[in-house]
Design a protein around this motif. Structure first.
Motif, PDB file in Angstrom:
ATOM      1  N   ASP A  93       0.832  -1.202   0.000  1.00  0.00           N
ATOM      2  CA  ASP A  93       0.000   0.000   0.000  1.00  0.00           C
ATOM      3  C   ASP A  93       0.865   1.249   0.000  1.00  0.00           C
ATOM      4  O   ASP A  93       1.863   1.325   0.721  1.00  0.00           O
ATOM      5  N   LEU A  94       0.436   2.215  -0.803  1.00  0.00           N
ATOM      6  CA  LEU A  94       0.999   3.559  -0.769  1.00  0.00           C
ATOM      7  C   LEU A  94      -0.197   4.495  -0.750  1.00  0.00           C
ATOM      8  O   LEU A  94      -1.082   4.394  -1.603  1.00  0.00           O
ATOM      9  N   TYR A  95      -0.223   5.391   0.220  1.00  0.00           N
ATOM     10  CA  TYR A  95      -1.357   6.298   0.346  1.00  0.00           C
ATOM     11  C   TYR A  95      -0.873   7.676   0.751  1.00  0.00           C
ATOM     12  O   TYR A  95      -0.035   7.812   1.646  1.00  0.00           O
ATOM     13  N   VAL A  96      -1.403   8.670   0.054  1.00  0.00           N
ATOM     14  CA  VAL A  96      -1.159  10.071   0.388  1.00  0.00           C
ATOM     15  C   VAL A  96      -2.523  10.718   0.576  1.00  0.00           C
ATOM     16  O   VAL A  96      -3.409  10.568  -0.278  1.00  0.00           O
ATOM     17  N   LYS A  97      -2.705  11.403   1.685  1.00  0.00           N
ATOM     18  CA  LYS A  97      -3.990  12.063   1.932  1.00  0.00           C
ATOM     19  C   LYS A  97      -4.347  12.962   0.747  1.00  0.00           C
ATOM     20  O   LYS A  97      -3.469  13.624   0.196  1.00  0.00           O
ATOM     21  N   PRO A  98      -5.629  12.990   0.364  1.00  0.00           N
ATOM     22  CA  PRO A  98      -6.033  13.738  -0.836  1.00  0.00           C
ATOM     23  C   PRO A  98      -5.565  15.191  -0.859  1.00  0.00           C
ATOM     24  O   PRO A  98      -5.101  15.674  -1.901  1.00  0.00           O
ATOM     25  N   GLU A  99      -5.626  15.871   0.268  1.00  0.00           N
ATOM     26  CA  GLU A  99      -5.244  17.285   0.299  1.00  0.00           C
ATOM     27  C   GLU A  99      -3.738  17.498   0.132  1.00  0.00           C
ATOM     28  O   GLU A  99      -3.279  18.616  -0.089  1.00  0.00           O
ATOM     29  N   MET A 100      -2.951  16.410   0.212  1.00  0.00           N
ATOM     30  CA  MET A 100      -1.495  16.511   0.093  1.00  0.00           C
ATOM     31  C   MET A 100      -0.980  16.013  -1.255  1.00  0.00           C
ATOM     32  O   MET A 100       0.219  16.068  -1.519  1.00  0.00           O
ATOM     33  N   ARG A 101      -1.868  15.543  -2.104  1.00  0.00           N
ATOM     34  CA  ARG A 101      -1.451  15.031  -3.409  1.00  0.00           C
ATOM     35  C   ARG A 101      -1.005  16.176  -4.307  1.00  0.00           C
ATOM     36  O   ARG A 101      -1.457  17.295  -4.179  1.00  0.00           O
ATOM     37  N   GLY A 102      -0.109  15.861  -5.229  1.00  0.00           N
ATOM     38  CA  GLY A 102       0.394  16.862  -6.165  1.00  0.00           C
ATOM     39  C   GLY A 102       1.595  17.635  -5.658  1.00  0.00           C
ATOM     40  O   GLY A 102       2.083  18.533  -6.339  1.00  0.00           O
ATOM     41  N   LYS A 103       2.084  17.302  -4.488  1.00  0.00           N
ATOM     42  CA  LYS A 103       3.242  17.996  -3.909  1.00  0.00           C
ATOM     43  C   LYS A 103       4.545  17.205  -4.093  1.00  0.00           C
ATOM     44  O   LYS A 103       5.594  17.649  -3.667  1.00  0.00           O
ATOM     45  N   GLY A 104       4.453  16.009  -4.668  1.00  0.00           N
ATOM     46  CA  GLY A 104       5.637  15.183  -4.844  1.00  0.00           C
ATOM     47  C   GLY A 104       5.859  14.176  -3.733  1.00  0.00           C
ATOM     48  O   GLY A 104       6.885  13.489  -3.711  1.00  0.00           O
ATOM     49  N   ILE A 105       4.907  14.061  -2.823  1.00  0.00           N
ATOM     50  CA  ILE A 105       5.064  13.159  -1.680  1.00  0.00           C
ATOM     51  C   ILE A 105       5.080  11.700  -2.120  1.00  0.00           C
ATOM     52  O   ILE A 105       5.934  10.920  -1.696  1.00  0.00           O
ATOM     53  N   GLY A 106       4.147  11.308  -2.980  1.00  0.00           N
ATOM     54  CA  GLY A 106       4.108   9.922  -3.451  1.00  0.00           C
ATOM     55  C   GLY A 106       5.391   9.542  -4.179  1.00  0.00           C
ATOM     56  O   GLY A 106       5.943   8.455  -3.970  1.00  0.00           O
ATOM     57  N   LYS A 107       5.865  10.437  -5.021  1.00  0.00           N
ATOM     58  CA  LYS A 107       7.098  10.168  -5.765  1.00  0.00           C
ATOM     59  C   LYS A 107       8.283  10.030  -4.817  1.00  0.00           C
ATOM     60  O   LYS A 107       9.117   9.136  -4.986  1.00  0.00           O
ATOM     61  N   LEU A 108       8.355  10.886  -3.810  1.00  0.00           N
ATOM     62  CA  LEU A 108       9.448  10.782  -2.836  1.00  0.00           C
ATOM     63  C   LEU A 108       9.377   9.469  -2.068  1.00  0.00           C
ATOM     64  O   LEU A 108      10.411   8.849  -1.808  1.00  0.00           O
ATOM     65  N   MET A 109       8.181   9.051  -1.714  1.00  0.00           N
ATOM     66  CA  MET A 109       8.053   7.795  -0.975  1.00  0.00           C
ATOM     67  C   MET A 109       8.485   6.617  -1.851  1.00  0.00           C
ATOM     68  O   MET A 109       9.195   5.721  -1.386  1.00  0.00           O
ATOM     69  N   LEU A 110       8.067   6.617  -3.117  1.00  0.00           N
ATOM     70  CA  LEU A 110       8.498   5.547  -4.024  1.00  0.00           C
ATOM     71  C   LEU A 110      10.007   5.608  -4.255  1.00  0.00           C
ATOM     72  O   LEU A 110      10.677   4.570  -4.300  1.00  0.00           O
ATOM     73  N   SER A 111      10.549   6.803  -4.388  1.00  0.00           N
ATOM     74  CA  SER A 111      11.998   6.947  -4.559  1.00  0.00           C
ATOM     75  C   SER A 111      12.741   6.415  -3.339  1.00  0.00           C
ATOM     76  O   SER A 111      13.783   5.759  -3.478  1.00  0.00           O
ATOM     77  N   PHE A 112      12.219   6.700  -2.147  1.00  0.00           N
ATOM     78  CA  PHE A 112      12.831   6.177  -0.938  1.00  0.00           C
ATOM     79  C   PHE A 112      12.829   4.654  -0.949  1.00  0.00           C
ATOM     80  O   PHE A 112      13.834   4.018  -0.613  1.00  0.00           O
ATOM     81  N   LEU A 113      11.712   4.047  -1.349  1.00  0.00           N
ATOM     82  CA  LEU A 113      11.639   2.585  -1.397  1.00  0.00           C
ATOM     83  C   LEU A 113      12.604   2.032  -2.451  1.00  0.00           C
ATOM     84  O   LEU A 113      13.210   0.975  -2.248  1.00  0.00           O
ATOM     85  N   GLY A 114      12.749   2.743  -3.571  1.00  0.00           N
ATOM     86  CA  GLY A 114      13.737   2.332  -4.566  1.00  0.00           C
ATOM     87  C   GLY A 114      15.146   2.365  -4.004  1.00  0.00           C
ATOM     88  O   GLY A 114      15.939   1.430  -4.199  1.00  0.00           O
ATOM     89  N   LYS A 115      15.461   3.425  -3.291  1.00  0.00           N
ATOM     90  CA  LYS A 115      16.781   3.551  -2.649  1.00  0.00           C
ATOM     91  C   LYS A 115      16.977   2.448  -1.612  1.00  0.00           C
ATOM     92  O   LYS A 115      18.044   1.826  -1.536  1.00  0.00           O
ATOM     93  N   LEU A 116      15.938   2.180  -0.831  1.00  0.00           N
ATOM     94  CA  LEU A 116      16.001   1.125   0.179  1.00  0.00           C
ATOM     95  C   LEU A 116      16.220  -0.237  -0.486  1.00  0.00           C
ATOM     96  O   LEU A 116      17.011  -1.053  -0.001  1.00  0.00           O
ATOM     97  N   ALA A 117      15.530  -0.474  -1.606  1.00  0.00           N
ATOM     98  CA  ALA A 117      15.699  -1.737  -2.338  1.00  0.00           C
ATOM     99  C   ALA A 117      17.158  -1.902  -2.775  1.00  0.00           C
ATOM    100  O   ALA A 117      17.745  -2.982  -2.618  1.00  0.00           O
ATOM    101  N   ILE A 118      17.738  -0.847  -3.308  1.00  0.00           N
ATOM    102  CA  ILE A 118      19.133  -0.916  -3.748  1.00  0.00           C
ATOM    103  C   ILE A 118      20.058  -1.149  -2.559  1.00  0.00           C
ATOM    104  O   ILE A 118      20.950  -2.002  -2.597  1.00  0.00           O
ATOM    105  N   GLU A 119      19.849  -0.409  -1.467  1.00  0.00           N
ATOM    106  CA  GLU A 119      20.690  -0.567  -0.272  1.00  0.00           C
ATOM    107  C   GLU A 119      20.607  -1.975   0.291  1.00  0.00           C
ATOM    108  O   GLU A 119      21.585  -2.489   0.827  1.00  0.00           O
TER     109      GLU A 119
END
Length: 170
Positions: A93-119
């Motif tokens: 699951d990945l969830y960003v509250k509706p009022e916070m969407r469009g700020k890049g939060i989802g992309k940052l969270m996915l990027s963090f998981l990508g970095k974690l996967a590599i690490e």
């Protein structure tokens, strides 16, 4: 506060969830299920999540905080690819509250998981997306995620799972 991970988005931080977050995690799960029109399928409770996440350690949670308010979460676990011979991270699951969407939060969270996967030496990061969820599909494609159209997901649960398990009994 311990466990805080800075991001490049001003006022947005990440942290790994802990036992105190169980009510928040359940709230996020229910908000996501409501968005997906699947709230009626949520049977998770705080007790179940406490046991699964923090006693059995079956999955991990990352919580996103904007101006010290929890606004997003990602729940994931390791799977294994026999073809790669390595673990992967499966994002449940990945969830960003509706009022916070469009700020890049989802992309940052996915990027963090990508970095974690590599690490962690993982070979891939993968997840499912509902066919009708066009905003998410476009979002994922914008980050070079590719749909695995040639695969069909199969599931056995509830009584069918019990019946399947009975096939093993001698």
């Amino acid at each position: 506060m311990e466990n805080i991970i800075d991001t490049k988005l001003d006022k947005f931080k990440l942290r790994f969830g802990n036992e105190k977050d169980v009510p928040l995690i359940l709230q996020f799960i229910k908000e996501l299920a409501d968005y997906e029109k699947l709230l009626h399928e949520v049977v998770a409770t705080e007790e179940i999540l406490m046991d699964s996440l923090f006693k059995q350690k079956s999955a991990e949670v990352v919580i996103g905080e904007y101006e010290n308010k929890s606004v997003s979460f990602a729940l994931f676990f390791h799977n294994f690819s026999t073809f790669l011979g390595r673990s992967g991270i499966y994002l449940e699951d990945l969830y960003v509250k509706p009022e916070m969407r469009g700020k890049g939060i989802g992309k940052l969270m996915l990027s963090f998981l990508g970095k974690l996967a590599i690490e962690r030496g993982c070979g891939r990061l993968e997840w499912w997306c509902l066919d009708w969820n066009e905003p998410s599909i476009q979002f994922y494609k914008s980050m070079s995620a590719i749909p695995m159209d040639e695969w069909t997901v199969y599931r056995v649960c509830d009584e069918a799972l019990v019946d399947l398990a009975k096939g093993y009994d001698s």
